[in-house]
Design an enzyme around this catalytic site. Structure first.
Site, short mmCIF file in Angstrom:
data_model
loop_
_atom_site.label_atom_id
_atom_site.label_comp_id
_atom_site.label_asym_id
_atom_site.label_seq_id
_atom_site.Cartn_x
_atom_site.Cartn_y
_atom_site.Cartn_z
CG HIS A 48 -2.62 4.19 4.71
ND1 HIS A 48 -2.36 4.12 3.37
CD2 HIS A 48 -2.78 2.90 5.13
CE1 HIS A 48 -2.35 2.85 2.98
NE2 HIS A 48 -2.61 2.10 4.03
CG PHE B 123 -0.65 -5.60 4.11
CD1 PHE B 123 -1.28 -4.89 5.10
CD2 PHE B 123 -1.42 -6.40 3.27
CE1 PHE B 123 -2.67 -4.96 5.28
CE2 PHE B 123 -2.80 -6.49 3.43
CZ PHE B 123 -3.42 -5.76 4.43
CB CYS C 249 -0.92 0.01 1.22
SG CYS C 249 -1.66 -1.59 1.60
CD GLU D 80 -3.01 7.36 8.76
OE1 GLU D 80 -2.47 8.16 7.96
OE2 GLU D 80 -3.95 6.59 8.43
#
Length: 418
Positions: A308, A404, A169, A319
């Site tokens: 994100h 990931f 990602c 986050e």
């Protein structure tokens, strides 16, 4: 040598439309680019909604200089086509083909998280049914994830640094960050950078669904709800984002339109877990700090963070913790949103498309709403722009991507000043 790097061209293929104008119009209108999956029976996976590119007509690009013809399209995977079209748009938008540069001073860094996974599946089925001799001679060069970058080079004649970054990602953000460094440090004068992904096969959905990453919501308006207490997984999307990066003095000399300057880039790794972010947010927070430090900015200078923001339970919580670590007392005042609330998670293309959002936000003084948010979460207690779009000057912005494997990347953008 340390040089300034600016964004002078944008190109996008997204679930909100092909082309930056369509995409950005959808963002400003808070349109949800999701639709119900109709490529396969969804009963087995339970996943009903996706961010599918619906308006991509490849025949519109046949024989367009810099794109592909009908014969070439048969030897090109969809993720490569998306990237080529986005790169073409970005160069047209930049208003130059950089023919004034030594071709070895222009590069291409465009990555993909999973490459031609759909082609791999179809060729493997052919192998099982008909034997090894029937596997396409074009299978390998169509499938490998570096082929998007390689094909763009073939079409543009850019012969400088050319490679594919694949960090799940975080791919798109790492790609732009590394291209930024190549220009800043004097190895290139210009680059096409970004990410691309094609995901519309059941096999891909099955993999993400079985690891409980995807939402099984059937409500288009509440499928992707980053930072909302009822978030239940991300909406899988697809597409491509490519930007033109250029050394500032070169851009200025040719009278280029400049969207924003990239002034900092932070890259760290959690070293913690295959899929879960670090609970403390320490490594992701350090990525933000490093990006701000390189830009010569402090948390008080940052007006906006494009998070994100995946709409998964762990990402949004951790986050938020990372922002608090990096921003301290300023965490409560910075504006935060998630573009994934409208287009879903474009995997390797996500960070590149979100970089385009940052560039446009700085250009227009506009911060979009995090669409779909309704239920506050005590673990996500910052300003996620949930009450509507915001029109204000954006002097500087961060864009986060957390992949990931613990791969973290943050870009720092700022308004260009002499």
């Amino acid at each position: 040598m340390s040089r300034r790097v600016v964004i002078t061209g944008l190109g996008a293929v997204t679930p909100l439309g092909t082309g930056v104008d369509k995409f950005w119009k959808g963002i400003k209108e808070n349109r949800i680019g999701f639709s119900y999956i109709d490529m396969f029976d969804t009963e087995a996976t339970g996943v009903k909604i996706a961010g599918i590119v619906r308006d991509f007509d490849e025949s519109a690009y046949f024989d367009v200089k810099g794109c592909f013809d009908k014969k070439e399209s048969k030897r090109m995977d969809t993720f490569t086509k998306y990237a080529l079209v986005a790169a073409h748009e970005a160069l047209v938008d930049a208003g130059t083909d950089f023919s004034d540069l030594d071709p070895y001073r222009a590069g291409v860094i465009v990555g993909s998280g999973i490459g031609g996974i759909d082609l791999t599946l179809s060729e493997y089925e052919k192998f099982l049914q008909k034997g090894s001799s029937r596997v396409s001679v074009f299978y390998i060069p169509m499938m490998i994830s570096n082929m998007a970058a390689g094909t763009i080079s073939m079409k543009t004649g850019f012969r400088g640094a050319n490679f594919d970054i694949s960090t799940a990602c975080a791919t798109g953000t790492h790609s732009i960050g590394e291209a930024f460094r190549k220009i800043k440090d004097g190895y290139l004068d210009a680059a096409l950078a970004g990410g691309t992904e094609s995901t519309s096969i059941e096999f891909t959905y099955a993999g993400f669904a079985n690891m409980k990453a995807l939402t099984k919501s059937g409500d288009l308006s509440r499928a992707s709800v980053p930072f909302d207490k009822e978030r239940s997984g991300f909406v899988l999307g697809e597409g491509s984002g490519v930007v033109v990066l250029e050394e500032y003095e070169h851009a200025k000399a040719r009278g280029a339109k400049i969207y924003a300057e990239i002034a900092g880039y932070g890259a760290t790794c959690d070293g913690y877990h295959m899929t879960s972010p670090m609970p403390t947010g320490e490594a992701a927070g350090m990525g933000m700090t490093l990006a701000m430090q390189e830009a010569g900015l402090t948390p008080a200078d940052i007006d906006y963070i494009n998070a994100h923001g995946t709409s998964t339970g762990l990402n949004d919580k951790y986050e938020t913790a990372a922002v608090k670590l990096a921003f301290g007392d300023c965490a409560k005042s910075v504006k935060i949103n998630s573009t994934k609330s409208m287009i879903g998670h474009l995997l390797g293309a996500a960070g590149a498309v979100e970089a385009i959002v940052c560039a446009k936000s700085i250009q227009e003084g506009f911060i979009h709403r995090t669409v779909g948010y309704q239920v506050p979460d005590e673990d996500c207690d910052l300003d996620y722009c949930v009450d509507g779009n915001i029109e204000q000057e954006v002097r500087a912005a961060l864009s986060n991507s957390l992949g990931f494997g613990g791969h973290n990347a943050t870009l720092c953008f700022k308004k260009v000043t002499d």
